[in-house]
Design a protein around this motif. Sequence first.
Motif, short mmCIF file in Angstrom:
data_model
loop_
_atom_site.label_atom_id
_atom_site.label_comp_id
_atom_site.label_asym_id
_atom_site.label_seq_id
_atom_site.Cartn_x
_atom_site.Cartn_y
_atom_site.Cartn_z
N GLN A 96 -7.25 1.20 -1.02
CA GLN A 96 -7.97 0.95 0.23
C GLN A 96 -9.29 0.23 -0.04
O GLN A 96 -9.69 -0.66 0.73
CB GLN A 96 -8.22 2.27 0.97
CG GLN A 96 -6.97 2.90 1.56
CD GLN A 96 -6.47 2.18 2.81
OE1 GLN A 96 -6.43 0.95 2.87
NE2 GLN A 96 -6.09 2.93 3.81
N THR A 97 -9.95 0.59 -1.11
CA THR A 97 -11.20 -0.10 -1.48
C THR A 97 -10.93 -1.57 -1.76
O THR A 97 -11.69 -2.45 -1.33
CB THR A 97 -11.83 0.58 -2.71
OG1 THR A 97 -12.07 1.97 -2.41
CG2 THR A 97 -13.14 -0.09 -3.09
N GLN A 129 -10.53 -2.77 11.00
CA GLN A 129 -9.59 -2.37 9.95
C GLN A 129 -10.31 -1.66 8.81
O GLN A 129 -9.84 -0.64 8.31
CB GLN A 129 -8.84 -3.61 9.43
CG GLN A 129 -7.82 -4.16 10.41
CD GLN A 129 -7.28 -5.52 9.98
OE1 GLN A 129 -7.96 -6.30 9.32
NE2 GLN A 129 -6.05 -5.82 10.38
N SER A 130 -11.46 -2.19 8.43
CA SER A 130 -12.23 -1.56 7.35
C SER A 130 -12.70 -0.17 7.76
O SER A 130 -12.70 0.76 6.94
CB SER A 130 -13.43 -2.43 6.97
OG SER A 130 -13.01 -3.64 6.38
N ARG A 188 -11.20 1.84 9.83
CA ARG A 188 -10.02 2.71 9.77
C ARG A 188 -9.72 3.10 8.32
O ARG A 188 -9.40 4.26 8.03
CB ARG A 188 -8.83 1.98 10.40
CG ARG A 188 -7.47 2.63 10.20
CD ARG A 188 -7.31 3.89 10.99
NE ARG A 188 -5.92 4.36 10.96
CZ ARG A 188 -5.54 5.55 11.36
NH1 ARG A 188 -6.43 6.41 11.84
NH2 ARG A 188 -4.27 5.91 11.31
N ARG A 189 -9.81 2.15 7.43
CA ARG A 189 -9.56 2.46 6.02
C ARG A 189 -10.58 3.47 5.48
O ARG A 189 -10.24 4.39 4.74
CB ARG A 189 -9.60 1.18 5.18
CG ARG A 189 -8.51 0.19 5.48
CD ARG A 189 -8.49 -0.94 4.44
NE ARG A 189 -7.81 -2.10 4.95
CZ ARG A 189 -6.49 -2.25 5.04
NH1 ARG A 189 -5.71 -1.26 4.65
NH2 ARG A 189 -5.95 -3.37 5.51
N GLN A 190 -11.84 3.28 5.85
CA GLN A 190 -12.87 4.19 5.40
C GLN A 190 -12.64 5.59 5.95
O GLN A 190 -12.87 6.60 5.25
CB GLN A 190 -14.26 3.69 5.80
CG GLN A 190 -15.40 4.45 5.15
CD GLN A 190 -15.37 4.39 3.62
OE1 GLN A 190 -15.31 3.31 3.04
NE2 GLN A 190 -15.37 5.55 2.97
N LEU A 231 -8.54 -3.36 -0.53
CA LEU A 231 -8.18 -4.04 0.72
C LEU A 231 -9.41 -4.32 1.58
O LEU A 231 -9.52 -5.38 2.19
CB LEU A 231 -7.17 -3.19 1.50
CG LEU A 231 -5.81 -3.00 0.81
CD1 LEU A 231 -4.89 -2.16 1.67
CD2 LEU A 231 -5.16 -4.34 0.51
N ILE A 232 -10.33 -3.38 1.61
CA ILE A 232 -11.57 -3.59 2.37
C ILE A 232 -12.33 -4.80 1.85
O ILE A 232 -12.89 -5.59 2.63
CB ILE A 232 -12.46 -2.32 2.30
CG1 ILE A 232 -11.84 -1.18 3.12
CG2 ILE A 232 -13.88 -2.62 2.78
CD1 ILE A 232 -12.54 0.16 2.93
N LEU A 268 0.83 -1.21 0.00
CA LEU A 268 0.00 0.00 0.00
C LEU A 268 0.86 1.25 0.00
O LEU A 268 1.78 1.38 0.81
CB LEU A 268 -0.90 -0.02 1.24
CG LEU A 268 -1.72 1.23 1.53
CD1 LEU A 268 -2.88 1.35 0.55
CD2 LEU A 268 -2.25 1.22 2.96
N ASP A 290 -10.09 -8.36 5.84
CA ASP A 290 -10.14 -7.21 6.75
C ASP A 290 -11.09 -7.48 7.91
O ASP A 290 -12.16 -8.07 7.72
CB ASP A 290 -10.63 -5.97 5.99
CG ASP A 290 -9.64 -4.83 6.01
OD1 ASP A 290 -8.45 -5.08 6.28
OD2 ASP A 290 -10.04 -3.69 5.73
#
Length: 231
Positions: free
Chosen positions: A154-155, A96-97, A99-101, A157-158, A11, A92
Amino acid sequence: MSDPILFVPGLLCTEALYAPQIVAFADRPIMVANHREHDSIKAIAASILEKAPERFSLIALSMGGYVAMEIMREAPERVCKLALLDTNSRPDTPDQSERRQFLIDLTRKKGFSKVPHLLYPGFVHEKREEDEELKAIVVEMAQETGPEAFIRQQTALINRIDSRPRLGEIACPTLVLVGDGDRLTPVEISQEIHDHIPQSELAVIQGSGHLSPLEVPEKVTATLRDFLNRP
């Protein structure tokens, strides 16, 4: 001639992540994958396979490892050897999701400039948090990646799948490598991958966090060289 090497960055990382290894393996054909153009792991893997050599050794870190596991599901016959660095085979978690969002929303609403600085401490060994030279490399890689690609990554990874059920199908020689101070994908996560892949080997690199090829390049290069040069 030795098999080509295909590096897949993590990433917000570029080819600079593997700069020491690219120099060390300059006697081999080398390709660094582009993982910035798509918003799903499956699409990223498909795009890489379109451009990759027919047969190659695959070295991948973190997000790159998720892509590498997809490549192993789609085209295992094309991979001679596999090295999974500081990565995770699990999907994820909700936390974690979330946090990514948050980071996606921050990027869209307030800009991207703060994001690399927020992420940097988690990327490195705790002893490297104040390493300004290393931080400058990490921030530069992130800036080169850019906000739009970051959101796509990030999308992806989610929405990634659980890779564990099919790790047992990996039949090529496999190295699982992790820094002993990796706080994003700790040693036990790599141990789990090693346990699932038959005849894989696990290397725990002392004094490294999540970005092992940059943090301790000599140790990582030596471990990779030993692995790749084995018959």
